[in-house]
Scaffold this motif. Structure first.
Motif, PDB file in Angstrom:
ATOM      1  N   ARG A 190     -10.046  15.343  10.699  1.00  0.00           N
ATOM      2  CA  ARG A 190     -10.068  13.894  10.623  1.00  0.00           C
ATOM      3  C   ARG A 190      -8.648  13.327  10.693  1.00  0.00           C
ATOM      4  N   TRP A 191      -8.472  12.269  11.444  1.00  0.00           N
ATOM      5  CA  TRP A 191      -7.222  11.547  11.672  1.00  0.00           C
ATOM      6  C   TRP A 191      -6.325  12.195  12.713  1.00  0.00           C
ATOM      7  N   ARG A 239       1.949  10.160   1.121  1.00  0.00           N
ATOM      8  CA  ARG A 239       2.003   9.366  -0.119  1.00  0.00           C
ATOM      9  C   ARG A 239       1.029   8.193  -0.060  1.00  0.00           C
ATOM     10  N   PHE A 240       0.934   7.570   1.114  1.00  0.00           N
ATOM     11  CA  PHE A 240       0.014   6.445   1.295  1.00  0.00           C
ATOM     12  C   PHE A 240      -1.425   6.902   1.107  1.00  0.00           C
ATOM     13  N   MET A 241      -1.766   8.039   1.675  1.00  0.00           N
ATOM     14  CA  MET A 241      -3.137   8.556   1.596  1.00  0.00           C
ATOM     15  C   MET A 241      -3.547   8.892   0.163  1.00  0.00           C
ATOM     16  N   GLU A 242      -2.594   9.283  -0.647  1.00  0.00           N
ATOM     17  CA  GLU A 242      -2.915   9.584  -2.045  1.00  0.00           C
ATOM     18  C   GLU A 242      -3.446   8.356  -2.767  1.00  0.00           C
ATOM     19  N   ARG A 243      -3.061   7.172  -2.293  1.00  0.00           N
ATOM     20  CA  ARG A 243      -3.494   5.924  -2.926  1.00  0.00           C
ATOM     21  C   ARG A 243      -4.679   5.283  -2.208  1.00  0.00           C
ATOM     22  N   VAL A 244      -4.677   5.340  -0.891  1.00  0.00           N
ATOM     23  CA  VAL A 244      -5.656   4.571  -0.103  1.00  0.00           C
ATOM     24  C   VAL A 244      -6.768   5.447   0.451  1.00  0.00           C
ATOM     25  N   LYS A 245      -6.561   6.763   0.486  1.00  0.00           N
ATOM     26  CA  LYS A 245      -7.568   7.725   0.961  1.00  0.00           C
ATOM     27  C   LYS A 245      -7.806   7.623   2.466  1.00  0.00           C
ATOM     28  N   ARG A 246      -6.831   7.068   3.179  1.00  0.00           N
ATOM     29  CA  ARG A 246      -6.864   7.076   4.638  1.00  0.00           C
ATOM     30  C   ARG A 246      -5.428   6.940   5.128  1.00  0.00           C
ATOM     31  N   VAL A 247      -5.187   7.313   6.374  1.00  0.00           N
ATOM     32  CA  VAL A 247      -3.819   7.213   6.881  1.00  0.00           C
ATOM     33  C   VAL A 247      -3.453   5.746   7.107  1.00  0.00           C
ATOM     34  N   ALA A 256      -6.250  -4.261   1.774  1.00  0.00           N
ATOM     35  CA  ALA A 256      -5.707  -3.630   0.568  1.00  0.00           C
ATOM     36  C   ALA A 256      -4.615  -2.624   0.899  1.00  0.00           C
ATOM     37  N   GLY A 257      -4.696  -2.008   2.078  1.00  0.00           N
ATOM     38  CA  GLY A 257      -3.674  -1.051   2.481  1.00  0.00           C
ATOM     39  C   GLY A 257      -2.311  -1.698   2.651  1.00  0.00           C
ATOM     40  N   SER A 258      -2.286  -2.929   3.155  1.00  0.00           N
ATOM     41  CA  SER A 258      -1.014  -3.648   3.287  1.00  0.00           C
ATOM     42  C   SER A 258      -0.437  -3.995   1.919  1.00  0.00           C
ATOM     43  N   GLU A 259      -1.305  -4.361   0.990  1.00  0.00           N
ATOM     44  CA  GLU A 259      -0.841  -4.652  -0.366  1.00  0.00           C
ATOM     45  C   GLU A 259      -0.234  -3.396  -1.002  1.00  0.00           C
ATOM     46  N   VAL A 260      -0.903  -2.263  -0.819  1.00  0.00           N
ATOM     47  CA  VAL A 260      -0.388  -0.998  -1.356  1.00  0.00           C
ATOM     48  C   VAL A 260       0.950  -0.649  -0.713  1.00  0.00           C
ATOM     49  N   ALA A 261       1.055  -0.830   0.602  1.00  0.00           N
ATOM     50  CA  ALA A 261       2.306  -0.514   1.303  1.00  0.00           C
ATOM     51  C   ALA A 261       3.463  -1.354   0.774  1.00  0.00           C
ATOM     52  N   ALA A 262       3.210  -2.634   0.517  1.00  0.00           N
ATOM     53  CA  ALA A 262       4.252  -3.508  -0.033  1.00  0.00           C
ATOM     54  C   ALA A 262       4.662  -3.050  -1.428  1.00  0.00           C
ATOM     55  N   LYS A 263       3.695  -2.652  -2.231  1.00  0.00           N
ATOM     56  CA  LYS A 263       4.000  -2.167  -3.579  1.00  0.00           C
ATOM     57  C   LYS A 263       4.780  -0.860  -3.528  1.00  0.00           C
ATOM     58  N   MET A 264       4.449   0.011  -2.584  1.00  0.00           N
ATOM     59  CA  MET A 264       5.207   1.250  -2.422  1.00  0.00           C
ATOM     60  C   MET A 264       6.663   0.954  -2.078  1.00  0.00           C
ATOM     61  N   ALA A 265       6.888  -0.033  -1.192  1.00  0.00           N
ATOM     62  CA  ALA A 265       8.253  -0.403  -0.823  1.00  0.00           C
ATOM     63  C   ALA A 265       9.022  -0.923  -2.031  1.00  0.00           C
ATOM     64  N   ALA A 317      -1.855   1.724  23.204  1.00  0.00           N
ATOM     65  CA  ALA A 317      -0.464   1.581  22.764  1.00  0.00           C
ATOM     66  C   ALA A 317      -0.439   1.374  21.255  1.00  0.00           C
ATOM     67  N   GLU A 318       0.497   2.026  20.590  1.00  0.00           N
ATOM     68  CA  GLU A 318       0.667   1.873  19.149  1.00  0.00           C
ATOM     69  C   GLU A 318       2.158   1.788  18.823  1.00  0.00           C
ATOM     70  N   ALA A 319       2.469   1.141  17.715  1.00  0.00           N
ATOM     71  CA  ALA A 319       3.850   1.058  17.244  1.00  0.00           C
ATOM     72  C   ALA A 319       4.186   2.177  16.266  1.00  0.00           C
ATOM     73  N   PHE A 320       3.159   2.871  15.775  1.00  0.00           N
ATOM     74  CA  PHE A 320       3.354   3.893  14.744  1.00  0.00           C
ATOM     75  C   PHE A 320       2.138   4.810  14.749  1.00  0.00           C
ATOM     76  N   TYR A 321       2.373   6.089  14.461  1.00  0.00           N
ATOM     77  CA  TYR A 321       1.279   7.033  14.272  1.00  0.00           C
ATOM     78  C   TYR A 321       1.675   7.979  13.155  1.00  0.00           C
ATOM     79  N   TRP A 322       0.779   8.245  12.278  1.00  0.00           N
ATOM     80  CA  TRP A 322       1.092   8.995  11.063  1.00  0.00           C
ATOM     81  C   TRP A 322       1.641  10.392  11.357  1.00  0.00           C
ATOM     82  N   ASP A 323       1.281  10.985  12.498  1.00  0.00           N
ATOM     83  CA  ASP A 323       1.626  12.386  12.778  1.00  0.00           C
ATOM     84  C   ASP A 323       2.727  12.514  13.827  1.00  0.00           C
TER      85      ASP A 323
END
Length: 401
Positions: free
Chosen positions: A372-373, A291-299, A46-55, A274-280
């Protein structure tokens, strides 16, 4: 006054006609094929769906006079179902571009359908290097990470620290096999050795027999060539078996911040990944993640951040091309550098690999975390050219040698 009113009325009619014409255009549909309910649901889902909608919303909600519509379906981690969903999206639902397709086996299946339809498919969640090698296509993009980069960043760092003997716990499908193979190559190339491996089924709940084999190997590193729920279960059960207390070190070759959150810092502390992205990472990543967390409640995971970035890049290319024709849009996507919260000067190569910086992190100790996170310490930034497979080594038929 009558002439003025007549002019106003005529202008209103023109605007109404234009609005009616715009509304008569079909929506531009983008389709996510996701794991909504399985072991990769936190990573993509669901997080990917939300990310696409945000874009789509950030782009303005429409392009070329067409409203942008995001649809999504659950592939249940079944390759044949992923292929059927892709076929239905393209044949019956009018989808112009497919995104994410979490898990490598499902991605390989859906990718073949997209290729047959000459439609763009952007892979964000799957990792198999085959997606930009043997299975590459003119309209295929592998956006976030792959097994080569994960192995190159994590494996090389471990061997340089003297962790030079390895045993692998490998998920028995395309992604796990490729991850083990690519990490093995890195270990051997840098003077290390591989003492053995064992393969487990997807979505394994009991790792005891596999961990006992890894423990008896006496390898310094147990490489986890799996992902999602399998990685979480393996790390937790390895702690219960006392593997790390016995001197062996776990190396999750693909782990996401959601995995570390599930495991907990007490158990995960000290892991290299290894990661390609980190929220912080910086102000841009923090602003998007808030903005993502406001919708999904996680980073967001790197895959979900990659969905946002790739959908936005696609929509910009559609606008610039003035069409949804795959060839025209893909040309602009490859010609245009990607500069956003996900990547700086990212570039889609001729084999479809999106090249960008990768990051080596160490998981924090509980006392080092502010909450947390707050899970990672950045150890190194690796340039895309150093992290990803070079074009010279590519097995993609599209690459000119």
């Amino acid at each position: 006054m009558q002439r003025v009113l007549s002019g106003v009325f005529a202008a209103a009619l023109v605007l109404a006609a234009q609005a009616a014409f715009a509304q008569s255009k079909p929506p531009l549909k983008l389709g996510g094929i996701l794991d909504m309910s399985g072991l990769y649901a936190d990573i993509t889902g669901a997080g990917s769906e939300v990310a696409a909608k945000m874009a789509a919303e950030d782009f303005g909600g429409e392009v070329l006079g067409r409203k942008i519509e995001i649809i999504a379906a659950d592939h249940l981690n079944k390759a044949d179902l992923a292929a059927n969903i892709a076929r239905d999206m393209l044949d019956n639902q009018g989808v112009e571009m497919i995104f994410d397709v979490a898990a490598s086996a499902t991605a390989l299946a859906a990718g073949e359908i997209a290729k047959a339809h000459n439609k763009i498919v952007i892979f964000n969640g799957p990792g198999s290097i085959r997606l930009s090698n043997e299975a590459c296509g003119p309209y295929t993009v592998h956006y976030v990470f792959d097994t080569f980069a994960q192995a190159n960043v994590t494996g090389l760092a471990a061997v340089k620290q003297g962790l030079d003997s390895w045993f692998f716990l490998t998920a028995d499908y395309a992604f796990g096999q490729d991850l083990e193979k690519d990490t093995t190559n890195v270990v051997l190339k840098n003077g290390g050795k591989v003492l053995g491996s064992v393969r487990h089924p997807l979505n394994t709940s009991d790792f005891s027999s596999y961990l006992l084999q890894a423990q008896s190997s006496k390898a310094k590193v147990i490489g986890l060539a799996n992902a999602g729920g399998d990685t979480i279960n393996a790390i937790k059960q390895a702690a219960e078996f006392g593997l790390t207390k016995g001197g062996q070190k776990l190396s999750p070759l693909l782990a996401f911040v959601t995995d570390i959150d599930s495991v907990g810092l007490e158990t995960a502390q000290g892991l290299l990944l290894a990661e390609a992205f980190y929220w912080d990472l910086n102000d841009d990543t923090r602003a998007f993640s808030k903005r993502f967390m406001e919708r999904v409640k996680r980073v967001p995971t790197s895959a979900q951040a990659g969905v946002y970035s790739s959908v936005l890049h696609y929509l910009k290319a559609v606008k610039a091309a003035g069409t949804t024709d795959s060839a025209a849009v893909m040309k602009i996507m490859k010609d245009t550098p990607i500069n956003d919260m996900f990547a700086k000067n990212g570039k889609i190569r001729e084999d479809g690999r999106m090249v960008h910086d990768m990051y080596l992190f160490e998981v924090k100790k509980p006392l080092e975390s502010k909450g947390r996170w707050d899970d990672y310490k950045l150890l190194a930034t690796i340039s895309g050219n150093d992290a990803f497979q070079s074009l010279e080594l590519s097995r993609c038929p599209l690459v000119k040698k």
